[in-house]
Scaffold this active site. Sequence first.
Site, PDB file in Angstrom:
ATOM      1  N   LYS A  88       0.810  -1.225   0.000  1.00 21.73           N
ATOM      2  CA  LYS A  88       0.000   0.000   0.000  1.00 21.73           C
ATOM      3  C   LYS A  88       0.843   1.274   0.000  1.00 21.73           C
ATOM      4  CE  LYS A  88      -4.437  -1.592   1.610  1.00 21.73           C
ATOM      5  NZ  LYS A  88      -4.222  -3.009   2.007  1.00 21.73           N
ATOM      6  N   GLU A 110      -9.763   7.124   3.856  1.00 25.66           N
ATOM      7  CA  GLU A 110     -10.676   6.223   4.554  1.00 25.66           C
ATOM      8  C   GLU A 110      -9.894   4.955   4.860  1.00 25.66           C
ATOM      9  OE1 GLU A 110     -10.316   6.109   1.307  1.00 25.66           O
ATOM     10  OE2 GLU A 110     -10.061   3.940   1.136  1.00 25.66           O
ATOM     11  N   SER A 376       1.719  -9.801  -1.076  1.00 23.96           N
ATOM     12  CA  SER A 376       1.336  -8.400  -0.879  1.00 23.96           C
ATOM     13  C   SER A 376       1.659  -7.833   0.494  1.00 23.96           C
ATOM     14  CB  SER A 376      -0.149  -8.218  -1.177  1.00 23.96           C
ATOM     15  OG  SER A 376      -0.935  -9.070  -0.366  1.00 23.96           O
TER      16      SER A 376
HETATM   17  C1  LIG Z   1      -5.138  -4.029   1.669  1.00 23.05           C
HETATM   18  C2  LIG Z   1      -4.441  -5.294   1.357  1.00 23.05           C
HETATM   19  C3  LIG Z   1      -4.861  -6.129   0.289  1.00 23.05           C
HETATM   20  C4  LIG Z   1      -6.083  -5.858  -0.542  1.00 23.05           C
HETATM   21  O1  LIG Z   1      -6.051  -4.679  -1.267  1.00 23.05           O
HETATM   22  P1  LIG Z   1      -5.821  -4.631  -2.845  1.00 23.05           P
HETATM   23  O2  LIG Z   1      -6.101  -3.220  -3.188  1.00 23.05           O
HETATM   24  O3  LIG Z   1      -6.775  -5.586  -3.485  1.00 23.05           O
HETATM   25  O4  LIG Z   1      -4.416  -5.016  -3.100  1.00 23.05           O
HETATM   26  C5  LIG Z   1      -4.121  -7.266   0.007  1.00 23.05           C
HETATM   27  N1  LIG Z   1      -3.032  -7.597   0.737  1.00 23.05           N
HETATM   28  C6  LIG Z   1      -2.611  -6.834   1.774  1.00 23.05           C
HETATM   29  C7  LIG Z   1      -1.406  -7.267   2.541  1.00 23.05           C
HETATM   30  C8  LIG Z   1      -3.302  -5.667   2.133  1.00 23.05           C
HETATM   31  O5  LIG Z   1      -2.879  -4.922   3.164  1.00 23.05           O
END
Ligand SMILES: *Cc1c(COP(=O)(O)O)cnc(C)c1O
Length: 398
Positions: A88, A110, A376
């Site tokens: 993010k 948000e 992610s």
């Molecule tokens: C917020 C988050 C997501 C989901 O958000 P996307 O916008 O779909 O990427 C996925 N993995 C992690 C670790 C997150 O913090």
Amino acid sequence: MIAVDERGYYGEFGGAYIPEMLYPNIEELRQRYLEIMQEETFQKQFHRLLRDYVGRPSPLYLAERLSEHYNTNIYLKREDLNHTGAHKINNTIGQILLAKRLGKKRIIAETGAGQHGVATATVCALMGMPCVVYMGAVDIKRQAPNVSRMRMLGAEVRPAESGSRTLKDATNEAIRDWINNPVDTHYIIGSAVGPHPYPDMVARFQSVISEEMQWQLEEHTGRAKPDAVIACVGGGSNAAGAYFHYLNEPDVRLIAVEAAGKGVHSGESAATSILGTKGIIHGSRTLLMQTKDGQIVEPYSLSAGLDYPGIGPMHAHLIASGRAEAISITDEEALKAAYFLSRKEGIIPALETSHAFAALDVMEYNSSDVIVICLSGRGDKDLETFINHFDDYQNGAL
Ligand SMILES: *Cc1c(COP(=O)(O)O)cnc(C)c1O
């Protein structure tokens, strides 16, 4: 060619469905975002911060024991090693630099689980800009550690007390704030959702993920293209970034992993591509979970980041057109994948990311394939959930 068009559409999905009073803000952004992002000084500053502050490039790691288990070649794109623990931050760095170029003095955001709130509060501290994060009152209770982090970083966390007092109510409050402060405030949206140009802008900031993947794969394997890229999809920002440079390479499979919650047809799910129908949510036309008369159905997933009733318009188009394959994974399958990855590779993934790993158990592939999974985020924030289900895992009840 898969790309957003001038009006902000991917096929029939996207656009900007906004109240009249938001038009000046969105229009300013629409007219300027590409020109600003392409400036050399902007690019330099963005990439310097990604390198020195976020810690990029994130490694592309050949997971040997995982590969052996699945009898294929699995690489992990390590967004979990970024500052603040997930992808993010790539987007919040980009948007705050853009906000400064637009002369904005104040940032709003948000947040649901608080991950985007923390990433926004972080870059506001970095830039010395005041930050207000709207968060549902229910979420403030549920996500206390992230609320503390945001406060530690100097942000003001404002509770949304209307409706179900969760993410959608926090989003409404943020929009209200923006309408009232159109001149000095920028609204940092946290995923590839919202009215045009947000989905495209967020996808471009996150596209650094697949930009790096190309040369890293070339180094590892001698070719820049994998056979498949797997990513979990909440709103779709990490997936958009991991797919971006492969969107128009049809021999690269794009695998979008959604949260099935307690089961796609259990009534407690967030599998938007299966359960969703066309409609408008948060300013864009996309697939969303709704009743026959258009009321949003409350989504459910054990992972807060995938617990969203819509899906970004790029992904709605990728799935509807057959370019991406959608897979849905239950809470239990995701938990099992998290325990498995932890033991196999010594990496504790975020619960959201665990859904992407579970896809390996249900998708088809060849032993010669090169598969990249977008890791992610890291699992520190989910430890309590993992520990609560640990006994079930140990005694085989999962
Ligand atoms: C917020 C988050 C997501 C989901 O958000 P996307 O916008 O779909 O990427 C996925 N993995 C992690 C670790 C997150 O913090």
